[in-house]
Design a protein around this motif. Structure first.
Motif, PDB file in Angstrom:
ATOM      1  N   ILE A 231      -2.213  -1.607   6.111  1.00  0.00           N
ATOM      2  CA  ILE A 231      -3.064  -2.109   5.008  1.00  0.00           C
ATOM      3  C   ILE A 231      -4.518  -1.728   5.291  1.00  0.00           C
ATOM      4  O   ILE A 231      -5.221  -1.213   4.416  1.00  0.00           O
ATOM      5  CB  ILE A 231      -2.937  -3.644   4.889  1.00  0.00           C
ATOM      6  N   ARG A 232      -4.944  -1.978   6.511  1.00  0.00           N
ATOM      7  CA  ARG A 232      -6.352  -1.685   6.843  1.00  0.00           C
ATOM      8  C   ARG A 232      -6.663  -0.195   6.741  1.00  0.00           C
ATOM      9  O   ARG A 232      -7.780   0.188   6.408  1.00  0.00           O
ATOM     10  CB  ARG A 232      -6.698  -2.243   8.227  1.00  0.00           C
ATOM     11  N   ARG A 233      -5.642   0.632   6.993  1.00  0.00           N
ATOM     12  CA  ARG A 233      -5.877   2.086   6.962  1.00  0.00           C
ATOM     13  C   ARG A 233      -6.293   2.607   5.578  1.00  0.00           C
ATOM     14  O   ARG A 233      -6.932   3.646   5.482  1.00  0.00           O
ATOM     15  CB  ARG A 233      -4.616   2.834   7.408  1.00  0.00           C
ATOM     16  N   ILE A 234      -5.911   1.896   4.522  1.00  0.00           N
ATOM     17  CA  ILE A 234      -6.258   2.395   3.175  1.00  0.00           C
ATOM     18  C   ILE A 234      -7.554   1.754   2.655  1.00  0.00           C
ATOM     19  O   ILE A 234      -7.894   1.894   1.483  1.00  0.00           O
ATOM     20  CB  ILE A 234      -5.107   2.170   2.161  1.00  0.00           C
ATOM     21  N   THR A 235      -8.235   1.014   3.518  1.00  0.00           N
ATOM     22  CA  THR A 235      -9.473   0.343   3.079  1.00  0.00           C
ATOM     23  C   THR A 235     -10.697   0.930   3.788  1.00  0.00           C
ATOM     24  O   THR A 235     -10.583   1.531   4.858  1.00  0.00           O
ATOM     25  CB  THR A 235      -9.425  -1.173   3.396  1.00  0.00           C
ATOM     26  N   ARG A 236     -11.836   0.725   3.159  1.00  0.00           N
ATOM     27  CA  ARG A 236     -13.098   1.225   3.707  1.00  0.00           C
ATOM     28  C   ARG A 236     -14.209   0.307   3.187  1.00  0.00           C
ATOM     29  O   ARG A 236     -14.081  -0.233   2.077  1.00  0.00           O
ATOM     30  CB  ARG A 236     -13.311   2.653   3.183  1.00  0.00           C
TER      31      ARG A 236
END
Ligand SMILES: C[S@@+](CC[C@H](N)C(=O)[O-])C[C@H]1O[C@@H](n2cnc3c(N)ncnc32)[C@H](O)[C@@H]1O
Length: 326
Positions: A231-236
């Motif tokens: 999940i965190r990988r697709i956020t910025r």
């Protein structure tokens, strides 16, 4: 600044300040309020005045004067301004805030947006959370989108093993906020389970999308929840002032700006909302907070589904999803 005067409860205490009257202190704080209003859309009010007075409570007048002169000569993006704004604004947020709106997004809008993206040569979805605070909104949306993509067959796996997008797909959720402290919490993504806090509104089904993290210090042991890696990988997250154009971030298919313009006067709400539509794809959707009024009706079409309002630049791409309201 018009129709607003801060009454400082603080008395001057030192002879070095004697060149300034007590209205000097108030005048300086009013000067800051003017800048906060024009630069960040923060309308002056008594609560703001009290917060500013607390920030300057231990400073002599001469020091406040120096700080105000320094601040007003700095650009709006300078960290000193951003730090001050962070101290003055409310960062209240939690996972899955406004369930009716997010339910409608998950069931009605996301399937349509995902289908539209799937029709592109290189399918991608870009989502903006404007005024993301400490990140709960961004991670909630990430989970909703991944769940909708699993259902649509454009992702595989599950919340325990990890969810992956089908080859060729790209998904990005960008959170922007003016507060550096809030953004640091968002990037760190460790949310305490204590009290109601961030999880006050989260249904049990989403718990499996988090890892439990046991953080033991000398004094205490606390359990945190952290959205899983996939999940965190697709956020910025990026620092950004909504009164400035966000065009450098590119275009988005979905823009959420909820409970963020609470301090803005109508003029600044209009400016910030125009900036949201500037970064919206032709077939994209804007969602505002339940109590946020839309002040740039010329920029969009207004729709309503399951009692929830949303806005689009391009009506025809979403026909069939809902009925347009007057
Ligand atoms: C109450 S929180 C809302 C968070 C989330 N959108 C939600 O609905 O739960 C409002 C956030 O807006 C941010 N904010 C206020 N003025 C801003 C501005 N001019 N530009 C960017 N962010 C701003 C604050 O720093 C704060 O984190």
């Amino acid at each position: 600044m018009k129709n607003f005067h801060i009454t400082s409860p603080i008395q001057e205490t030192t002879s070095s300040s004697s060149e300034y009257s007590s209205s000097g202190r108030e005048g300086l704080i009013n000067q800051l309020c003017d800048h906060l209003n024009s630069r960040f859309g923060i309308s002056p009010n008594q609560q703001m005045a009290s917060k500013l007075n607390r920030i300057f409570i231990d400073m002599e007048l001469v020091e406040i004067h120096r700080r105000v002169i320094e601040l007003t000569s700095l650009s709006t993006n300078h960290p000193s301004w951003l730090e001050l704004v962070a101290k003055l604004t409310v960062h209240e947020t939690y996972f899955f805030r406004d369930e009716p709106q997010l339910g409608m997004l998950r069931d009605n809008l996301l399937p349509t947006l995902i289908d539209q993206a799937a029709g592109k040569a290189s399918p991608h979805l870009r989502i903006l959370s404007a005024g993301c605070s400490s990140g709960e909104e961004v991670y909630s949306i990430a989970m909703l989108v991944l769940d909708a993509m699993l259902e649509a067959g454009y992702a595989y796996g599950n919340e325990l093993s990890g969810v992956s997008l089908m080859p060729g797909w790209q998904l990005e959720i960008l959170g922007v906020d003016v507060s550096a402290d809030a953004l640091q919490l968002a990037r760190n993504a460790c949310y305490t389970k204590e009290g109601l806090g961030s999880f006050r509104n989260m249904s049990l089904q989403w718990q499996r999308w988090f890892d439990d993290i046991d953080s033991t210090s000398n004094e205490s042991s606390q359990i945190y929840r952290r959205p899983k890696d996939f999940i965190r990988r697709i956020t910025r997250f990026e620092q950004h002032n909504l009164l400035q154009t966000g065009i450098r971030f590119g275009l988005f298919d979905l823009v959420l700006c909820r409970n963020t313009m609470i301090y803005f006067n109508d003029k600044n709400k209009r400016i910030a909302q125009n900036h949201l539509f500037d970064v919206l794809n032709a077939s994209g959707i804007v969602l505002l907070g339940a109590t946020d009024p839309l002040l740039c009706p010329d920029r969009c079409e207004r729709y309503r589904s399951r009692g929830v309002a949303y806005y689009s630049q391009n009506r025809s791409n979403l026909s069939g999803v809902t009925t347009k309201t007057a």
